[in-house]
Design a protein around this motif. Sequence first.
Motif, PDB file in Angstrom:
ATOM      1  N   ILE A 284      -1.621   4.692  -9.574  1.00 44.63           N
ATOM      2  CA  ILE A 284      -1.168   6.091  -9.568  1.00 44.63           C
ATOM      3  C   ILE A 284      -0.291   6.358  -8.348  1.00 44.63           C
ATOM      4  O   ILE A 284       0.721   7.066  -8.423  1.00 44.63           O
ATOM      5  CB  ILE A 284      -2.375   7.051  -9.598  1.00 44.63           C
ATOM      6  N   VAL A 285      -0.673   5.780  -7.182  1.00 41.73           N
ATOM      7  CA  VAL A 285       0.149   5.928  -5.972  1.00 41.73           C
ATOM      8  C   VAL A 285       1.537   5.333  -6.203  1.00 41.73           C
ATOM      9  O   VAL A 285       2.561   5.939  -5.865  1.00 41.73           O
ATOM     10  CB  VAL A 285      -0.524   5.243  -4.764  1.00 41.73           C
ATOM     11  N   TRP A 286       1.587   4.144  -6.793  1.00 40.68           N
ATOM     12  CA  TRP A 286       2.876   3.496  -7.048  1.00 40.68           C
ATOM     13  C   TRP A 286       3.711   4.298  -8.042  1.00 40.68           C
ATOM     14  O   TRP A 286       4.936   4.363  -7.919  1.00 40.68           O
ATOM     15  CB  TRP A 286       2.647   2.065  -7.547  1.00 40.68           C
ATOM     16  N   LEU A 287       3.048   4.918  -9.014  1.00 38.22           N
ATOM     17  CA  LEU A 287       3.770   5.777  -9.957  1.00 38.22           C
ATOM     18  C   LEU A 287       4.368   6.979  -9.221  1.00 38.22           C
ATOM     19  O   LEU A 287       5.530   7.351  -9.458  1.00 38.22           O
ATOM     20  CB  LEU A 287       2.828   6.251 -11.062  1.00 38.22           C
ATOM     21  N   ALA A 288       3.568   7.572  -8.338  1.00 37.59           N
ATOM     22  CA  ALA A 288       4.061   8.720  -7.566  1.00 37.59           C
ATOM     23  C   ALA A 288       5.261   8.323  -6.710  1.00 37.59           C
ATOM     24  O   ALA A 288       6.248   9.062  -6.609  1.00 37.59           O
ATOM     25  CB  ALA A 288       2.945   9.272  -6.676  1.00 37.59           C
ATOM     26  N   LEU A 289       5.195   7.132  -6.097  1.00 34.09           N
ATOM     27  CA  LEU A 289       6.297   6.664  -5.264  1.00 34.09           C
ATOM     28  C   LEU A 289       7.541   6.374  -6.103  1.00 34.09           C
ATOM     29  O   LEU A 289       8.663   6.625  -5.662  1.00 34.09           O
ATOM     30  CB  LEU A 289       5.878   5.411  -4.496  1.00 34.09           C
ATOM     31  N   ALA A 290       7.333   5.830  -7.312  1.00 38.85           N
ATOM     32  CA  ALA A 290       8.470   5.576  -8.201  1.00 38.85           C
ATOM     33  C   ALA A 290       9.147   6.888  -8.581  1.00 38.85           C
ATOM     34  O   ALA A 290      10.385   6.990  -8.567  1.00 38.85           O
ATOM     35  CB  ALA A 290       7.994   4.837  -9.455  1.00 38.85           C
ATOM     36  N   VAL A 291       8.347   7.901  -8.898  1.00 36.55           N
ATOM     37  CA  VAL A 291       8.891   9.216  -9.230  1.00 36.55           C
ATOM     38  C   VAL A 291       9.672   9.784  -8.053  1.00 36.55           C
ATOM     39  O   VAL A 291      10.792  10.288  -8.206  1.00 36.55           O
ATOM     40  CB  VAL A 291       7.748  10.176  -9.641  1.00 36.55           C
TER      41      VAL A 291
END
Length: 316
Positions: A284-291
């Motif tokens: 989820i953290v990596w998804l947030a960073l990608a966004v």
Amino acid sequence: MTPESPADAARRNTVGGLYAAAAYLMWGFLPLYFAALAPASAWEVVGWRIVFSLIFCALLILVTRSWGRIVAIARQPRLLALTALAGLLIFVNWQVFLIGTLSHHIIETSLGYFINPIVTVLLGVIVLRERLRPVQWAAIGLAVVAVGVIVAGYGEFPWIAVTLALSFGVYGLVKKRIGPSVDAVSGLTFESLWLVPIAVVELAIVSATSGLTIGTASVGHTLLLVSAGIVTAVPLLLFAAGTRRATLTLVGLLQFIAPILQFLTGWLLMGEQMTSQRWVGFGIVWLALAVLSVDSVVAGRRSRRARGASDVAELT
């Protein structure tokens, strides 16, 4: 002054990116360096890191004959106060990072630097009254959810990660307040100088309790401890050189090099466990960073197009 050509700007951005990437690579491999300092404790390592950072910076200033910058900063109480605050923040960051690294929580330290960009964005709202785009708010929301999932996975609050993210985020905010008035070497010099009393107390306590390891373990161990000043200063100088040349978008994308390497070090080299809950939380953290990264790139392109249209309008 002759305007910079697109080719020169691209070349400058590339060189700046290489400097920044080199800094992040060095930061990414720091856990391996600090792990090699065993049996020195986190408190002893930070104490020597402060002392030898100050010595290394003093040598750099002596070689480059830049004492004038130090004197100029010393005459400005506001700058002195800000460097003192920056010093305290980086001390907290260093100490917690060493505690995490030497207590086999390297993956959690990487989490702190993964969520640091999101903390920086949030600080911009709280302190600088910046207005966020909806996508940025979505990234912050995802990060909050991720921390909740990771808390469930760890069974306890990830205080190492949160402390690292907050301390480095506020440190960046203070450095932004200082601005170009203080160069990298002078800044680290004053930050280390303010921390010398803390370092002396730390080393004295370690000496009186468990005993200092410098000069007692081996020649190689002593040399590694003495090198702490170089290991601290060089990536900071590379980072400063990079940020002066590269775009903020490029620097922002490159900053994930360090936590990725730290994560891989903890997981693959040090054998730290990743439970299913931790994988979900990190995902989820990596998804947030990608966004956040995609939004940053899109916003940067829009800004450049807007500036280009404005320049054309002025010429016509």
